[in-house]
Design an enzyme around this catalytic site. Sequence first.
Site, PDB file in Angstrom:
ATOM      1  CG  ASP A 159      -1.683  -1.328   1.325  1.00 53.35           C
ATOM      2  OD1 ASP A 159      -2.441  -1.621   0.396  1.00 53.35           O
ATOM      3  OD2 ASP A 159      -1.485  -2.064   2.298  1.00 53.35           O
ATOM      4  CG  HIS A 187      -3.584  -5.083   3.658  1.00 50.68           C
ATOM      5  ND1 HIS A 187      -3.118  -4.286   2.650  1.00 50.68           N
ATOM      6  CD2 HIS A 187      -4.029  -6.211   3.060  1.00 50.68           C
ATOM      7  CE1 HIS A 187      -3.264  -4.914   1.492  1.00 50.68           C
ATOM      8  NE2 HIS A 187      -3.816  -6.083   1.715  1.00 50.68           N
TER       9      HIS A 187
END
Length: 328
Positions: A159, A187
């Site tokens: 990410d 996440h």
Amino acid sequence: SKAPIRVAVTGAAGNIGYALLFRIASGQMFGPDQPVALNLIEIEPGMAALKGVAMELDDCAFPLLTEIVQTSDLAVGFKDVDWALLVGSVPRKQGMERADLLGINGKVFVGQGKAINDNAKPSVRVVVVGNPCNTNCLIAMKSAPDIPNNQFFAMTRLDENRAKTQLAQKAGVSVKEVSELCVWGNHSPTMFPDFYNAKIGRLKATDVITDAAWLKDTFVPVVGQRGKAIIEARGASSAASAANAVVDTVRDLCTPTRGDFHSVCVISNGEYGTPAGLITSMPIKVDAIGKWRVVEGIKLTDYAKEKIAASNQELLDEREMAFGQLGL
Ligand code: NAX
């Protein structure tokens, strides 16, 4: 010569495994003079494919690769390992509720946590990639009471890398100009890539990209939904980029931080108002003797605080759903 670092990888015959193992064995994770041994773990239906992957590893004739263990027995797979990379997990199928997924994977990570506790080196470090990775990591940590909590991690580096590239492309600069990009929370699409504190060159990212609406309404969702966009474009989920992020995560946990810090999900001690005891993404630095700590002194805007609180609330809900079913 150096003793090999022993690395267990679960889900080793899967997509990410196929992109990851060759990079570990070639020296990209631990360096060009560090031998490695691979303990490849699969469930029974994956063992035939795993044999093929091991044959390909053999056929690379990697000078650093000292041994390959192939097993579906967790006691064998985690025996004396220095690192446990938990990549395998059961994917969500049609009609499956989130709570079902948490329960099914929860059981897997209870078993893996126990096997790590009983078989790995006491200094083992565990990185969970298989989703829902934060909660799976928390479950493994709870199931391994002899291993210190600060040796458990879940992955948000993909990410972070995605977010850096989005900012670089918008600003029209090289990605290496973007630094101090913290990813906070779970996440999942709720995570918050903190553009307020990011830098582009020496400037604040928000002084280079002055379009606040783009940052909030395009950048944040594009990063959050990137996994879905890859599936739509490629017909398969992110594998090479995920494996790359695993390499980045482990390498940077082994390396004293000079310059930029990185994001990883770690046990919270309540830093920045995050609920203590959760595995949540925060920016960390590694000191000279290899110990990590959460970066201090970051200022969060009200908008950031709100986003981070919402993502951590999702983690609290996941914990409740999973722990209830597992009796933890
Ligand atoms: P694949 O389905 O290609 O491979 C998974 C492999 O794990 C299969 O070979 C399967 O046999 C094996 N497996 C399943 N249960 C197992 C168990 N209990 N023990 C050992 N092996 C087991 O998935 P892949 O694309 O490799 O993705 C793996 C996981 O990574 C998924 O849960 C996925 O959601 C997650 N991801 C996490 C990311 C992150 O940033 N944290 C990003 C990429 C990826 O989406």
